[in-house]
Design an enzyme around this catalytic site. Structure first.
Site: not given
Ligand code: KET
Length: 466
Positions: A194, A275, A311
């Site tokens: 990311w 993560d 999300k």
């Protein structure tokens, strides 16, 4: 050009410019013509002062003290949304940021979130500061969601959890903990990863290096490379792992591979740092998507986890997430938590309450919890169906014989198309398809109706641009 005009009539200078008050006063003393203020080496700022009885007029001329600050480049992910907004084409499609859209390509607020918010409004809850560690009911719920409510690590009180500013803020606080208590320790980051991970560790002054992850030849996981690089790192390094739905590749290790990764990390005395930004979004199941973290926890390993509700609950703008540190003893967890709070206090003092209450209400109420799971399955299902449809269109339309089946093997919100920067530029410049320059497209921003158009754009960019 006149830039600043200040009129001062017996107003203490410190009230105008508190942090620089002393030097300002000292430098102004006995000077009536021109004084150098806060002189930067290259670009001094001159100020002319004139006295009119009790009123002093100060006129700042010349260049700004911020002139040596150069223009920052646009953010590789969030900057794409800005460029998208500026495009006036009817055909435009934003596949940049990982944010869920409906089939009509509109942002989606989960029904269960609205229900929780209505309940919160009815209760008329106050807006007092939260404690530094955040909302207690949220911290309990988030650790249970991650580890599973029955996990012994929770009953043994071995997890230090504090609410964070979503995934990013949680990663940043964890990075600060590493910088403070593991000086010199390196964080190993997947290649690619990311886009914000490197920024986070750079800003926290934590050294990092990359481990191999993606193999462009197989369009799959470079498992041997990954293991070799984790083995080669100095003992006691932190290994940043995407808990599920690896961003940007959409390629996750298999359960057997996770076991081997855990073996090597244990052997090397490394500390896993997960993560978890997509729990529930990869498979549609919250438990399945937490299985990597749980596998490591079950081995008795100490680990860190940054969680995000952007999300899976669609709470992008609420900035709700958590930092969890699983320790080998309850005593260590208490101490770690005290230090996490100590890091958070001067950074942002305490976290926002609204999103935390939503999560606590949704996870804490069995009816809401079930509704959430259904909506998450619906979102994950819509993404899977456009993934399939995109693949169908690509294979039907591309007569070159290229195998596009890697798209079906990838999971989560994204597809890593393999398009290079020039090809990605073509997608945007010619086709008005906005995406990140590493070739990642967010399928969460794609509708069934746009699959054919997107396939045309990809085929053109892939075959006609090198
Ligand atoms: N980790 C990963 C892997 C991740 O993809 C994101 C967000 C985050 C953490 C942080 O999200 P937060 O909203 O701070 O909880 N990724 C999307 C958005 C962004 O770049 O900020 C993205 O990749 O599009």
């Amino acid at each position: 050009m006149v830039q600043i005009v200040c009129f001062m009539a017996s107003i203490p200078l410190s009230s105008i410019c508190p942090s620089a008050a002393l030097s300002f006063q000292e430098k102004c003393k006995d000077k009536t013509k021109s004084s150098v203020l806060f002189g930067k080496e290259k670009q001094p700022l001159y100020m002319k002062t004139k006295s009119r009885g009790r009123i002093t007029m100060a006129v700042a001329v010349n260049t700004s003290r911020f002139d040596n600050i150069t223009m920052a480049p646009p953010d590789p992910i969030l900057g794409v949304s800005e460029a998208f907004k500026a495009d006036t084409s009817d055909m435009k499609l934003n596949l940049g940021v990982g944010a869920y859209r409906t089939e009509e390509l509109q942002p989606y607020v989960l029904k269960v979130v609205k229900k929780a918010e209505n309940l919160m409004l009815e209760r008329g809850e106050n807006k007092e500061y939260l404690p530094i560690e955040g909302l207690a009911a949220f911290n309990k719920a988030t650790a249970e969601l991650l580890f599973g409510a029955d996990n012994p690590v929770l009953h043994q009180q071995r997890v230090a959890t504090i609410q964070g500013l979503s995934g990013t803020g949680s990663l940043r606080v964890a990075a600060a903990l590493i910088e403070r208590y593991f000086p010199g320790a390196k964080v190993l980051i997947s290649s690619p990863t990311w886009g914000n991970h490197k920024n986070i560790f750079n800003d926290a002054r934590v050294p990092w290096s990359e481990y191999r992850y993606y193999d462009p030849k197989t369009v799959g996981l470079d498992f041997d490379g990954m293991i070799a690089d984790i083995k080669a790192a100095p003992d006691g390094s932190f290994v940043l792992l995407h808990g599920c739905a690896h961003n940007p590749t959409g390629i996750d290790p298999t359960p057997e591979q996770w076991e081997k990764i855990a073996d090597v990390i244990q052997e090397k005395n490394h500390i896993p740092f997960f993560d978890v930004a997509y729990q529930g979004f990869a498979s549609g199941s919250l438990d399945e998507d937490a299985s990597s973290v749980r596998l490591f926890a079950a081995r008795g390993m100490e680990l860190l986890v940054a969680q995000s509700y952007s999300k899976n609950l669609g709470l992008y703008a609420e900035r709700v997430g958590a930092i969890n540190v699983l320790c080998s003893s309850a005593d260590a967890a208490v101490r770690v938590k005290s230090q996490l709070k100590r890091i958070a206090r001067p950074m942002y003092s305490n976290p926002p309450v609204h999103g935390a209450r939503i999560v606590a209400n949704v996870v804490g109420n069995p009816d809401f919890f079930n509704e959430w799971k259904e909506e998450m399955e619906m979102m994950a299902g819509r993404i899977k169906s456009v993934r399939q449809k995109l693949y169908n269109n690509l294979s039907a339309k591309d007569k070159s014989g290229k195998d596009w089946s890697f798209i079906l093997k990838q999971i989560g919100m994204f597809s890593f198309t393999g398009l290079n920067k020039a090809q990605s530029d073509n997608m945007t410049d010619k086709w008005h398809v906005y995406m990140t320059k590493d070739g990642r497209i967010s399928l969460a921003g794609l509708s069934a109706a746009k699959c054919e158009y997107l396939a045309d754009a990809i085929i053109d960019s892939y075959h006609n641009v090198s």
